[in-house]
Design a protein around this motif. Structure first.
Motif, PDB file in Angstrom:
ATOM      1  N   LYS A 152       0.365 -12.862  -7.195  1.00 59.02           N
ATOM      2  CA  LYS A 152       1.116 -13.981  -6.606  1.00 59.02           C
ATOM      3  C   LYS A 152       1.573 -14.966  -7.680  1.00 59.02           C
ATOM      4  N   CYS A 165       4.899 -13.963  -9.246  1.00 61.70           N
ATOM      5  CA  CYS A 165       6.030 -13.801  -8.333  1.00 61.70           C
ATOM      6  C   CYS A 165       6.511 -15.167  -7.841  1.00 61.70           C
ATOM      7  N   TRP A 213       5.106 -14.176   1.595  1.00 60.66           N
ATOM      8  CA  TRP A 213       4.092 -13.127   1.562  1.00 60.66           C
ATOM      9  C   TRP A 213       3.611 -12.779   2.962  1.00 60.66           C
ATOM     10  N   THR A 239       5.955  -6.709  -5.788  1.00 62.92           N
ATOM     11  CA  THR A 239       5.724  -6.994  -7.203  1.00 62.92           C
ATOM     12  C   THR A 239       6.686  -6.198  -8.078  1.00 62.92           C
ATOM     13  N   ASN A 263       9.862  -7.988  -8.037  1.00 63.28           N
ATOM     14  CA  ASN A 263       9.731  -9.153  -8.911  1.00 63.28           C
ATOM     15  C   ASN A 263       9.887  -8.760 -10.379  1.00 63.28           C
ATOM     16  N   GLN A 264       9.255  -7.673 -10.789  1.00 64.94           N
ATOM     17  CA  GLN A 264       9.346  -7.241 -12.183  1.00 64.94           C
ATOM     18  C   GLN A 264      10.791  -6.999 -12.586  1.00 64.94           C
ATOM     19  N   LYS A 314      12.208 -17.584 -12.895  1.00 64.16           N
ATOM     20  CA  LYS A 314      11.806 -17.382 -11.506  1.00 64.16           C
ATOM     21  C   LYS A 314      12.750 -18.140 -10.574  1.00 64.16           C
ATOM     22  N   TYR A 344      14.712 -16.478  -7.586  1.00 62.73           N
ATOM     23  CA  TYR A 344      14.452 -16.901  -6.216  1.00 62.73           C
ATOM     24  C   TYR A 344      15.737 -17.430  -5.565  1.00 62.73           C
TER      25      TYR A 344
END
Length: 186
Positions: free
Chosen positions: A84, A87, A94, A128, A131-132, A141, A145
């Motif tokens: 978390k 991310c 979540w 995840t 996110n990577q 980020k 986002y």
């Protein structure tokens, strides 16, 4: 720094393999405490060496057999907490992805030995992975986002964030991120 990262990744892999082998909740709780203690000590010692005080999980996510076993066994909440941190997703995101309420997610956090079900573990891994790739494509980020929350013409004017709830939508988002990374705009 590369050597320190490799040592951390090795310790994470060893921890997960130990968790897979343990069936006794008492032994598992001990391993979970050992892992959390290890992560805290690494963060304290290497906070200046790891960008934004976060561990590098790239080795973990490149080992597909380890991921398979992790999904089958279930992810400890402590490992989820570490994921978390890397991310940009909020707790409400979540809860939405895992198809559980925020209260349930918060209750799991309070349980000392909580292990996510395989279906939830798989979803955590999928998110995840998005996110990577997103962090490779975008600089921060915040930018990532922001992109996730903006309607995308290439995705049928849907927000990428909305598509992450299921595996098919996740693949659409991953494909779009790959196109952006390679400069192929729809």
């Amino acid at each position: 720094m590369k050597k320190a990262t490799n040592v951390v990744n090795l310790r994470i892999n060893v921890f997960i393999m130990k968790c897979i082998e343990k069936k006794d909740p008492v032994e598992y709780a001990s391993l979970n405490q050992e892992f959390n203690s290890f992560v805290n000590s690494v963060n304290a010692v290497y906070s200046t060496k790891f960008e934004k005080n976060v561990l590098d999980f790239s080795t973990l996510f490149n080992d597909t057999i380890l991921i398979y076993h992790l999904i089958r066994k279930g992810m400890p909440y402590g490992l989820f907490e570490q994921l978390k941190m890397i991310c940009p997703f909020k707790e409400t995101d979540w809860a939405n992805y895992l198809n559980i309420s925020i209260k349930t997610l918060q209750r799991h956090k309070k349980e000392a030995n909580y292990v996510f079900k395989p279906i939830h573990t798989e979803k955590i891994i999928e998110i995840t992975e998005v996110n990577q790739l997103g962090m490779e494509v975008f600089d921060t980020k915040k930018q990532f986002y922001s992109w996730l929350n903006s309607p995308s013409y290439a995705l049928g004017s849907l927000k990428p964030l909305e598509l992450l709830k299921d595996s098919y939508g996740k693949e659409l988002v991953m494909s779009e991120l790959n196109r952006i990374e390679h400069g192929i705009f729809s």
